[in-house]
Design a protein around this motif. Structure first.
Motif, PDB file in Angstrom:
ATOM      1  N   SER A 144       0.838  -1.199   0.000  1.00  0.00           N
ATOM      2  CA  SER A 144       0.000   0.000   0.000  1.00  0.00           C
ATOM      3  C   SER A 144       0.870   1.244   0.000  1.00  0.00           C
ATOM      4  N   ALA A 145       0.341   2.310  -0.563  1.00  0.00           N
ATOM      5  CA  ALA A 145       1.074   3.576  -0.608  1.00  0.00           C
ATOM      6  C   ALA A 145       0.096   4.721  -0.787  1.00  0.00           C
ATOM      7  N   ARG A 146       0.556   5.910  -0.478  1.00  0.00           N
ATOM      8  CA  ARG A 146      -0.170   7.141  -0.797  1.00  0.00           C
ATOM      9  C   ARG A 146       0.611   7.835  -1.893  1.00  0.00           C
ATOM     10  N   ILE A 147       0.016   7.988  -3.060  1.00  0.00           N
ATOM     11  CA  ILE A 147       0.654   8.659  -4.190  1.00  0.00           C
ATOM     12  C   ILE A 147      -0.198   9.866  -4.551  1.00  0.00           C
ATOM     13  N   ASN A 148       0.352  11.047  -4.326  1.00  0.00           N
ATOM     14  CA  ASN A 148      -0.401  12.288  -4.519  1.00  0.00           C
ATOM     15  C   ASN A 148      -1.709  12.237  -3.729  1.00  0.00           C
TER      16      ASN A 148
END
Length: 364
Positions: A144-148
Motif C-alpha cells: 500500500s502507498a499514498r501517491i499524490n
C-alpha cells in the motif's frame, strides 16, 4: 451505486505493467471515481520496493546476464520476481474514499481478493499485516502507498510462481543460503496451480474478482480506458521508471537482516565475534520461533558435531523480542544444552551464541 473504473490492459511489457497504476494514481483527484487496474507482464522482471537499496537486495549481475529488467515501484515491500503467470491488481482510490489507517486499508481491499480465491475453491485467509495464506502457505502479498491524492493497494493472483528464479534474483551471502531460501519458498508458498492442479482461466478469475469487488466494496465495476490526463501521466511515469537515478537511488535500504518468505516467516543470518572465534548463524524463523537453524564459524569445538547437535536442541525455541527476562531465559537454556551435550568450545559461551541469534532477529 457508485462505479469503479476497471482498466484491464491485459499482457503488456514489464515497464508498462508498473507504469499504468502509477499514472492513474498521479492523475487522480479528490472527486474522481476509484479505479482498479488489471495487468500481466509479457516478460519477467524484478520489482523492488520504494525503500530498498538494489545493490544490497538484488543480484544485479544475474539479472543483467539473463535480461531481467529491474523496476522500482512507488510502493514499499521487498524485491520480487514477476512474470506473466501473475495477474496484478491495483486499487487506486481518492484517499478520502479509502480507509485512513494502513491496517484498515489491507483488510478492506483484501476482502474481494479472498472471496475470489474462495470462489475458485481455494480456502484463502487474511494473514495480517498484508499477506494471503492457504493452509499455512502464502499465496499472495500486498502493498500500500499514498501517491499524490490517491490511496493505492497492490497485489496479485498467483497462477504459478518460478521459485528457482526468484531465489536466484536476490542477493544472498552464500549459495548455501540461497538453497535454504529456495527450499523455504517451496515449503511456505503456494499458487493456484499448486492448489487446484491446473491454472484457472484468466477471464474466470477476472469475472469472479469484479463480482467480489461489487459485493464487498459496494462499487459497480465498469470497463474503462485511460483518460487523456492518465495517458499524459503515463508518458511521464515511463520516463521516471526508466531513470537510473530513480531505479538505483541510494539511502533507501530496508532495515532487515534477511528475506521475508511469508508473513511471520523469515530466513535470516546473524554473526557474533566471540573471544574464541566468529560465530555465524543461519536460521528460519516462523512466528518468532526457530523452525530451523545452523551454526558455523572459525571456533574450535569438541566433539566435532557439537554445534550441529546444539542447533538441533534449539529448534522450536521462541526468540525474545524485547523482554530482558526472556533473553536471560534463552541464554540459560543455551547454557544448559551446551552442558548437557558436553561441549568444549574455548572462548565461546552461551552468551556468544545468544548474541549471534539476536543479531539475526528480523523485526517488522
Amino acid at each position: 451505486m457508485n462505479r469503479i473504473r476497471v482498466i484491464d490492459v491485459g499482457y503488456v511489457p514489464p515497464l508498462e505493467s508498473m507504469a499504468t497504476f502509477h499514472a492513474v494514481a498521479e492523475s487522480m483527484k479528490e472527486g474522481d471515481d476509484p479505479v482498479v487496474t488489471l495487468v500481466n507482464p509479457t516478460d519477467p522482471f524484478v520489482s523492488v520496493g520504494l525503500h530498498q537499496d538494489i545493490d544490497q537486495e538484488v543480484d544485479t549481475a544475474y539479472c543483467e546476464a539473463h535480461g531481467l529488467p529491474i523496476v522500482r515501484r512507488d510502493v514499499g515491500g521487498g524485491a520480487v520476481y514477476l512474470n506473466r503467470d501473475q495477474m496484478f491488481f491495483h486499487f487506486v482510490y481518492p484517499y478520502r474514499l479509502a480507509p485512513a489507517r494502513v491496517e484498515a486499508i489491507y483488510s478492506h481491499f483484501i476482502a474481494p481478493v479472498l472471496a475470489t480465491y474462495q470462489a475458485l475453491g481455494v480456502p484463502a485467509v487474511f494473514r495480517p499485516v498484508n499477506d494471503i495464506h492457504v493452509n499455512g502457505r502464502k499465496i499472495g502479498g500486498t502493498g500500500s502507498a499514498r501517491i499524490n491524492d490517491a490511496t493505492v493497494m497492490v497485489g496479485s493472483f498467483m497462477f504459478d510462481f518460478d521459485m528457482d528464479t526468484m531465489a536466484r534474483c536476490l542477493k544472498v551471502s552464500s549459495e548455501k543460503f540461497r538453497d535454504k531460501l529456495r527450499q523455504g519458498m517451496e515449503d511456505y508458498m503456494t499458487t493456484l496451480t499448486r492448489e487446484l492442479g491446473r491454472p484457472p482461466e484468466r477471464e474466470r478469475v477476472k469475472s469472479l474478482f469484479l463480482g467480489a469487488i461489487e459485493e464487498h466494496l459496494g462499487h459497480r465495476p465498469e470497463e474503462s480506458r485511460l483518460t487523456s490526463a492518465e495517458e499524459e501521466a503515463l508518458e511521464r511515469v515511463h520516463s521516471l521508471l526508466q531513470d537510473p537515478e530513480w531505479v538505483y537511488q541510494k539511502g533507501r535500504r530496508v532495515v532487515s537482516t534477511g528475506v521475508k518468505i511469508a508473513a511471520g516467516t523469515y530466513l535470516v543470518e546473524g554473526m557474533h565475534k566471540a573471544p574464541g572465534g566468529l560465530i555465524r548463524v543461519r536460521m528460519l524463523t516462523r512466528d518468532n520461533a526457530l523452525e530451523d537453524l545452523e551454526f558455523s564459524g572459525d571456533f574450535t569445538v569438541f566433539p566435532a558435531d557439537g554445534v550441529e547437535r546444539l542447533a538441533g536442541r534449539l529448534r522450536g525455541v521462541t526468540l525474545p523480542m524485547s523482554s530482558e527476562a526472556d533473553t536471560a531465559r534463552l541464554q540459560d537454556h543455551i547454557a544448559h544444552e551446551m552442558t548437557d551435550l558436553g561441549l568444549d568450545i574455548p572462548g565461546v559461551h552461551a552468551g556468544d551464541f545468544l548474541s549471534a541469534l539476536m543479531h539475526g532477529i528480523h523485526r517488522e
